[in-house]
Scaffold this motif. Structure first.
Motif, PDB file in Angstrom:
ATOM      1  N   ARG A 137      -7.587   6.833  -1.840  1.00  0.00           N
ATOM      2  CA  ARG A 137      -7.750   5.679  -0.954  1.00  0.00           C
ATOM      3  C   ARG A 137      -8.860   5.933   0.061  1.00  0.00           C
ATOM      4  O   ARG A 137      -9.689   5.063   0.317  1.00  0.00           O
TER       5      ARG A 137
ATOM      6  N   ARG B  78       0.746   8.836   4.764  1.00  0.00           N
ATOM      7  CA  ARG B  78       0.854   7.469   5.246  1.00  0.00           C
ATOM      8  C   ARG B  78       0.255   6.520   4.224  1.00  0.00           C
ATOM      9  O   ARG B  78      -0.895   6.125   4.323  1.00  0.00           O
ATOM     10  N   LEU B  79       1.062   6.179   3.232  1.00  0.00           N
ATOM     11  CA  LEU B  79       0.595   5.229   2.227  1.00  0.00           C
ATOM     12  C   LEU B  79       1.076   3.841   2.603  1.00  0.00           C
ATOM     13  O   LEU B  79       1.949   3.681   3.455  1.00  0.00           O
ATOM     14  N   PHE B  80       0.533   2.829   1.936  1.00  0.00           N
ATOM     15  CA  PHE B  80       1.026   1.472   2.136  1.00  0.00           C
ATOM     16  C   PHE B  80       2.188   1.287   1.168  1.00  0.00           C
ATOM     17  O   PHE B  80       2.017   0.970  -0.004  1.00  0.00           O
ATOM     18  N   ALA B  81       3.394   1.475   1.694  1.00  0.00           N
ATOM     19  CA  ALA B  81       4.569   1.668   0.847  1.00  0.00           C
ATOM     20  C   ALA B  81       4.902   0.453  -0.019  1.00  0.00           C
ATOM     21  O   ALA B  81       5.417   0.598  -1.115  1.00  0.00           O
ATOM     22  N   ASN B  82       4.604  -0.734   0.459  1.00  0.00           N
ATOM     23  CA  ASN B  82       5.001  -1.913  -0.297  1.00  0.00           C
ATOM     24  C   ASN B  82       3.903  -2.435  -1.214  1.00  0.00           C
ATOM     25  O   ASN B  82       3.982  -3.537  -1.730  1.00  0.00           O
ATOM     26  N   MET B  83       2.852  -1.641  -1.384  1.00  0.00           N
ATOM     27  CA  MET B  83       1.773  -2.077  -2.260  1.00  0.00           C
ATOM     28  C   MET B  83       1.703  -1.138  -3.462  1.00  0.00           C
ATOM     29  O   MET B  83       2.163  -0.007  -3.399  1.00  0.00           O
TER      30      MET B  83
ATOM     31  N   MET C 226      -7.501  -0.291  -3.305  1.00  0.00           N
ATOM     32  CA  MET C 226      -8.363  -1.418  -2.956  1.00  0.00           C
ATOM     33  C   MET C 226      -8.374  -1.673  -1.446  1.00  0.00           C
ATOM     34  O   MET C 226      -9.356  -2.166  -0.901  1.00  0.00           O
ATOM     35  N   SER C 227      -7.278  -1.337  -0.766  1.00  0.00           N
ATOM     36  CA  SER C 227      -7.267  -1.497   0.691  1.00  0.00           C
ATOM     37  C   SER C 227      -8.345  -0.645   1.329  1.00  0.00           C
ATOM     38  O   SER C 227      -8.834  -0.965   2.412  1.00  0.00           O
ATOM     39  N   GLY C 228      -8.706   0.442   0.648  1.00  0.00           N
ATOM     40  CA  GLY C 228      -9.768   1.281   1.179  1.00  0.00           C
ATOM     41  C   GLY C 228     -11.114   0.587   1.166  1.00  0.00           C
ATOM     42  O   GLY C 228     -12.039   1.015   1.843  1.00  0.00           O
TER      43      GLY C 228
ATOM     44  N   GLU D 155      -3.471  -1.400  -5.406  1.00  0.00           N
ATOM     45  CA  GLU D 155      -3.703  -2.133  -4.160  1.00  0.00           C
ATOM     46  C   GLU D 155      -3.959  -1.190  -3.004  1.00  0.00           C
ATOM     47  O   GLU D 155      -4.770  -1.474  -2.121  1.00  0.00           O
TER      48      GLU D 155
END
Lengths: 269, 291, 319
Positions: free
Chosen positions: A166, A90-95, A102-104, A99
């Motif tokens: 992450r 489950r990654l942040f696909a559009n980042m 960094m969301s972590g 990024e």
């Protein structure tokens, strides 16, 4: 005081009539690597979902660093230094990869909204430190060259590593890895094995779920075997390997093959 | 209590029309998870086509039949041109083209016919019978029974025929049904066609009952029917019928309490309230998200 | 030259206002991944509340200085819109995906109905005689400020939280992000910025109608965001530009094409009786615009931003 970072005791989870976990217990030593194995549908991922507060167990207790976690919402549990990865990545696909990492750091930057909006010096400094750390993690996980590419463009094995990077960004003291080696080829698995070892060297305790026996046996100091939601065996790899109940009754003949391969491997060394 | 019962009776006819249109929204959403915002325009087109064929001298049943075929074809063509190529890309792109198609249909009718309302050549008289102290329009009973009959036939079609089973299979799991040999594009087209047929029937009834049709008649009816479909549980035929009736009746109650100017917003107040209590609609099914 | 400036003033203002609105929706739609089909409602509320203030309350409490009046109007419009946003968000953000879109669609219609029934602000005829405040340049600079604000916003912790929530709620939560709070904040910021756009709309045209809150206006905003590329703030500005400029260009189409039509009918390719029909089709700008929208979406479903990305990628692979 004990030196267990995670201790789960007497946890029972029911979904309607189905008992997903029955009187489950596990202890993870500070800085150790433990594993949970068992056939599909044995309730392994449910264990992770209990720890991270996705499900609430019907009874029992989950303690991290002697703090009771049951009833605490998922996003607060991250503040207790628990991080996880997911079975289906489950990654942040559009980042981009950067990024994503960094969301972590979102919890680390809490309360700095206005100062970072206007780039005030103190938050600027903090952000710079976090970027440094993110870059270090990129290097640590071997992701430097993908730095600015979108997360979904990574090869499968790299996506798994990115997910681990992450979750490391949150500075966890307990890392939960849900089938980290799934879908990897033998070389990638070896690299991942090294990575997990290096993570645990940094005083981060690891609890992992895995199907690949060789992977588990090589890494874990303690293994818990689950079937139909109940613990049927626990102990160091050598004991599990020789536990005939585990082999015959629950893990089936495939696993025996796996063990044989391992033995031949050991013999050939 | 009498007012209350009277309001129910008065709301049934308009509720039936909402129900007929809502079925189209619901079926398309069930199959593609996509809201066809041009659907309300099919209702309007249906009425205009029937009128066109009638003024060309066709008998009513021929006019309706031709209108069904042509509007159904238009619906299928719109799907092929404006939605199908975008299906893979994002959920938003077909939504935007749907609204663009709806604007297109409204304006093309305004240009080709007239921006003003036209009178419909045939109308059903609104004869009233009294039952005790209640007033009932005979035509309302007819509209209501026709709606129930059509919904019943549709359910029969969905459950007893091969094509209908294909539609249901597609709604449950598109990829799996494709693997099982359900012809995807043909089934989607069929779904759009059926939705259009019901919308045309609703449009014709509306034309005959109110005796006038106008290019923007599909806007309000479409939005409310959409609310009805969501209200009842989008993706469910019975839900659409129930939602339509609930909406029609509650609107007519609002009118009977003298709040008719609030009618247009009220449908959505009910919609939001129902969604808050039952996010999947009255008859909808929930879907679980797996971690 | 003066003629052109006079003529282009209104489109210029409309572009700036639409761009502010589009960016405010971009934050909610592209940034947070919440499909709101009722965004025009917040803009209408912003316009109405600020106009109520400048028309009814400001003369009472004696504010006559236009700068002060404008500042107050902006604050009140934004607060009004944010408050409406809060009312919508608290219950509706619990709904998932499509259902959120359906509920917000309803919000637009409800707001329109409410303003239609408020007779002291003109009812269905709309709110007239609102004082004129703000200049084209001011509105344009506000647009730039909003753009800068949103770009910076994405770099803050909230910006990351918002984007993480958009891409995967479950893993965002596992990283310690309170997704409900994150969505709520983004929705509030988005709706208050839309309210700001509404303030300028009402005080430039000196008129606002309840129909502004309707479904089509909300879809136009979604269109502006999608044309430019959902994930890009600049894309929304570009989308707003396209939406304002196309109808202006379309004005000239009938005159441009008419000579060719006559020429063709003289040559016998076209029935002369069809000329007025084609003329009236071409002069219906909404009609042509809707066709153009379908064509644009078909050619470029992911927006212009993705076009630039594709070009960049091609260049990179060539190198």
């Amino acid at each position: 005081m004990n030196n267990n970072i995670l201790s789960i005791s007497n946890v029972t989870v029911k979904f309607g009539g189905l008992v997903a976990l029955n009187n489950f217990h596990i202890n993870v030593r500070q800085g150790g690597i433990s594993g949970v194995i068992g056939p599909n549908g044995a309730g392994k991922t449910t264990v992770f979902n209990i720890i991270t507060g996705v499900y609430r167990p019907n009874s029992g207790s989950v303690k991290v660093n002697d703090k009771e976690l049951i009833g605490i919402p998922t996003h607060v549990i991250a503040h207790h230094k628990v991080a996880r990865t997911f079975q289906n990545i489950r990654l942040f696909a559009n980042m981009s990869v950067c990024e994503n990492i960094m969301s972590g750091a979102c919890i680390k930057r809490e309360g700095t909204f206005l100062s970072s909006l206007f780039m005030l010096p103190n938050s600027y400094k903090k952000e710079k430190e976090l970027w440094k750390k993110a870059n270090k993690l990129l290097e640590f996980c071997g992701l430097e060259k993908y730095k600015d590419s979108p997360a979904i463009s990574l090869p499968y094995g790299m996506q798994r590593k990115l997910e681990i990077a992450r979750s490391l960004m949150t500075d966890p003291s307990l890392l939960l890895l849900d089938e980290p080696a799934a879908g990897m080829n033998p070389t990638e698995k070896l690299a991942l094995q090294e990575l997990v070892k290096r993570i645990s060297e940094q005083k981060i305790s690891v609890l992992l779920i895995e199907h690949d026996m060789r992977f588990v046996m090589n890494l874990c100091e303690n293994i818990t075997v689950l079937n139909y939601g109940s613990v049927i065996a626990e102990g160091p790899p050598e004991i599990i390997q020789t536990n005939h109940e585990v082999i015959e009754a629950y893990l089936g003949s495939d696993i025996e093959d796996d063990f044989n391969i391992k033995e031949t491997l050991n013999a050939s060394r | 209590m009498l007012d209350f019962t009277q309001a129910i009776i008065d709301g049934i006819a308009i509720g039936s029309l909402y129900a007929l249109i809502a079925i189209g929204y619901s079926m398309v959403f069930g199959v593609l998870q996509f809201v066809n915002f041009a659907h309300g325009e099919l209702f309007m087109l249906g009425a205009y086509f029937v009128m066109l064929f009638l003024t060309m001298g066709a008998p009513l049943w021929v006019a309706i039949l031709f209108s069904l075929l042509s509007v159904g074809t238009i619906a299928v063509v719109i799907e092929r041109i404006a939605y199908k190529p975008l299906r893979k890309h994002s959920r938003l792109a077909p939504l935007i083209t749907a609204v663009a198609m709806s604007l297109f249909l409204q304006n093309i009718i305004q240009v080709l016919f007239s921006p003003n309302s036209l009178s419909f050549p045939i109308n059903i008289p609104g004869n009233i019978v009294t039952l005790g102290e209640l007033f009932v329009r005979i035509r309302d009973i007819g509209i209501f029974s026709l709606t129930l009959l059509l919904a019943f036939l549709l359910e029969l079609f969905l459950f007893k025929t091969k094509a209908g089973t294909g539609i249901r299979a597609l709604a449950m799991h598109a990829d799996a049904s494709k693997l099982c040999g359900v012809p995807f594009n043909r089934t989607v087209s069929l779904t759009f066609f059926i939705g259009a047929v019901l919308a045309v029937i609703a449009g014709t009834i509306q034309g005959m009952a109110t005796n006038q049709i106008f290019p923007l008649m599909g806007v309000n009816a479409g939005l409310k029917a959409f609310a009805a479909a969501v209200l009842g549980g989008i993706g469910e035929i019975r839900g659409a019928v129930l939602g339509g009736l609930v909406l029609g009746i509650s609107e007519s109650m609002l009118v009977s309490y003298g709040l008719s100017t609030y009618k247009d917003g009220f449908a959505f107040v009910i919609l939001i309230l129902v969604l808050l209590i039952r996010p999947q609609g009255i008859l909808g099914r929930t879907q679980l998200v797996k971690v | 030259m003066m003629d052109f400036l006079n003529y282009s003033q209104l489109p210029f203002i409309m572009f700036s206002i639409l761009a502010i609105q589009a960016m405010s929706l971009q934050l909610i739609l592209g940034g947070t991944g919440l499909l709101s089909l009722g965004h025009a409602a917040f803009y209408t509320v912003g316009g109405y509340t600020s106009a109520m203030f400048t028309v009814f309350i400001a003369p009472l409490i004696g504010i006559h200085d236009t700068t002060l009046l404008l500042i107050c109007a902006c604050l009140i419009g934004m607060t009004g819109a944010a408050f409406t946003g809060l009312l919508v968000a608290i219950p509706c953000l619990k709904l998932r995906g499509d259902y959120l879109a359906m509920a917000t669609l309803g919000v637009g219609e409800i707001v329109a109905t409410v303003f239609k029934n408020l007779d002291f602000v003109g009812g269905t005829r709309g709110f007239k005689d609102i004082p004129k405040l703000g200049s084209p340049l001011l509105i344009f600079s506000i647009m730039l400020v909003v753009c800068f604000f949103i770009i910076r916003f994405y770099k803050t912790n909230l910006g990351y939280a918002v984007r993480a929530t958009r891409d995967d709620e479950i893993s965002a939560r596992s990283l310690g992000i309170n997704i409900y709070k994150t969505k709520l904040i983004s929705f509030l910021i988005g709706s208050s910025l839309a309210g700001l756009a509404g303030v300028f709309y009402a005080h430039t045209l000196q008129f606002i109608s309840p129909d502004e809150a309707g479904f089509y206006n909300s879809v136009v905003l979604v269109l502006a965001v999608v044309i430019g590329g959902m994930y890009s703030v600049m894309g929304s500005i570009f989308g707003a530009f396209i939406i304002v400029i196309i109808p202006e260009i379309l004005r000239f189409i009938p005159q441009l094409i008419n000579p060719y039509l006559i020429f063709m009918s003289e040559k016998g390719f076209l029935l002369p009786s069809l000329i007025p029909v084609i003329d009236s089709i071409l002069s219906n700008r909404t009609l042509i615009f809707s066709v153009l929208v379908v064509i644009i979406m078909l050619l470029n479903p992911k927006g212009v931003a993705s076009l630039f990305e594709r070009i960049n990628k091609m260049r990179k692979t060539n190198e």
